[in-house]
Design a protein around this motif. Structure first.
Motif, short mmCIF file in Angstrom:
data_model
loop_
_atom_site.label_atom_id
_atom_site.label_comp_id
_atom_site.label_asym_id
_atom_site.label_seq_id
_atom_site.Cartn_x
_atom_site.Cartn_y
_atom_site.Cartn_z
N THR A 76 0.82 -1.21 0.00
CA THR A 76 0.00 0.00 0.00
C THR A 76 0.86 1.26 0.00
O THR A 76 0.38 2.34 -0.36
CB THR A 76 -0.91 0.03 1.24
OG1 THR A 76 -0.11 0.10 2.43
CG2 THR A 76 -1.78 -1.22 1.29
N ARG A 78 1.69 3.03 2.37
CA ARG A 78 1.16 4.01 3.32
C ARG A 78 1.62 3.61 4.72
O ARG A 78 1.09 2.68 5.31
CB ARG A 78 -0.36 4.06 3.25
CG ARG A 78 -0.90 4.50 1.89
CD ARG A 78 -2.42 4.47 1.88
NE ARG A 78 -2.94 4.86 0.58
CZ ARG A 78 -4.25 4.85 0.27
NH1 ARG A 78 -5.13 4.46 1.19
NH2 ARG A 78 -4.65 5.21 -0.93
N LEU A 81 -0.98 3.43 7.56
CA LEU A 81 -1.87 2.28 7.42
C LEU A 81 -1.18 1.00 7.90
O LEU A 81 -1.79 0.17 8.59
CB LEU A 81 -2.30 2.13 5.96
CG LEU A 81 -3.48 1.20 5.67
CD1 LEU A 81 -4.74 1.75 6.32
CD2 LEU A 81 -3.66 1.03 4.18
#
Length: 230
Positions: A76, A78, A81
């Motif tokens: 991802t 991120r 996250l």
């Protein structure tokens, strides 16, 4: 099929020595009531079957899923996250940890309900979750494990000076029970999965050390609980 046989053999070899020693003690020294001794034998059989099925479930389900999640999260790209789901997974797997529940029930019993089992379970789970999230961040940023361990245990000893004495042994026991059969396989697989796909990582060995960090979280959480109760 071979995996099933190996798992059952491993559990039998683990439980059998304890069973044999207690049987020897029964007929030489302790002479427990026969009703209690028969209950022990039945319990030993049930533990063997249950533990074998549990470990089989860990190998079939938890390990592959943990590693797959660990490999999928970094894709991802991120960081918040990844850290959040590291926290969340560390929290929920600790709530499901049998060793944590045993400790919580014993503390609830000896404290006459003053420290409820639910409060202790969620405090320990929160500590594990926070430090699993920190471990994810450490893997991403390449922070040396020794720095985090030194800082974490330094904080433990500082906080111990302000914690009521009766909470200190409970806090270290809480750190120990998180290294149980549910938490360790999943967290290790998660860490190896994350480290195996991050750019710049030469070895999945970077995924190890999560359990060492995760065991600091419950110690700090229970000490803080002691400060609040104290």
């Amino acid at each position: 099929m071979q995996n099933v046989k190996d798992t059952f053999s491993e559990v039998v070899y683990a439980v059998l020595p304890l069973t044999v020693v207690i049987i020897i003690l029964q007929f030489t020294l302790i002479w427990l009531p026969w009703e209690l001794f028969v209950q022990f034998l039945i319990g030993a059989v049930m533990v063997t079957l249950g533990l074998a099925l549990f470990l089989l479930g860990v190998h079939i389900g938890l390990l592959p899923v943990g590693e797959a999640i660990g490999a999928a999260l970094p894709q991802t790209r991120r960081v918040p996250l990844i850290v959040f789901f590291g926290f969340l997974l560390g929290f929920v797997v600790t709530v499901a940890e049998p060793d944590v529940r045993v400790l919580a029930m014993q503390v609830d019993l000896v404290s006459n309900g003053e420290i409820s089992s639910r409060v202790l379970i969620y405090s320990v789970a929160l500590g594990v979750g926070l430090f699993v999230g920190l471990a994810m961040l450490r893997t991403i940023l390449g922070i040396p494990l020794s720095y985090l361990l030194a800082g974490g245990y330094s904080l433990v000893f500082v906080l111990a000076a302000f914690t009521p004495p009766q909470f200190i042994p409970i806090s270290f026991d809480a750190g120990g029970v998180t290294t149980g059969p549910m938490t360790v396989p999943f967290i290790l697989a998660l860490g190896v999965g994350v480290a195996s796909v991050l750019g710049g990582k030469s070895s999945t060995a970077d995924g190890f050390g999560l359990v060492a960090l995760a065991s600091i979280g419950p110690i700090l959480a229970v000490m803080l609980l002691g400060v609040m109760y104290g």
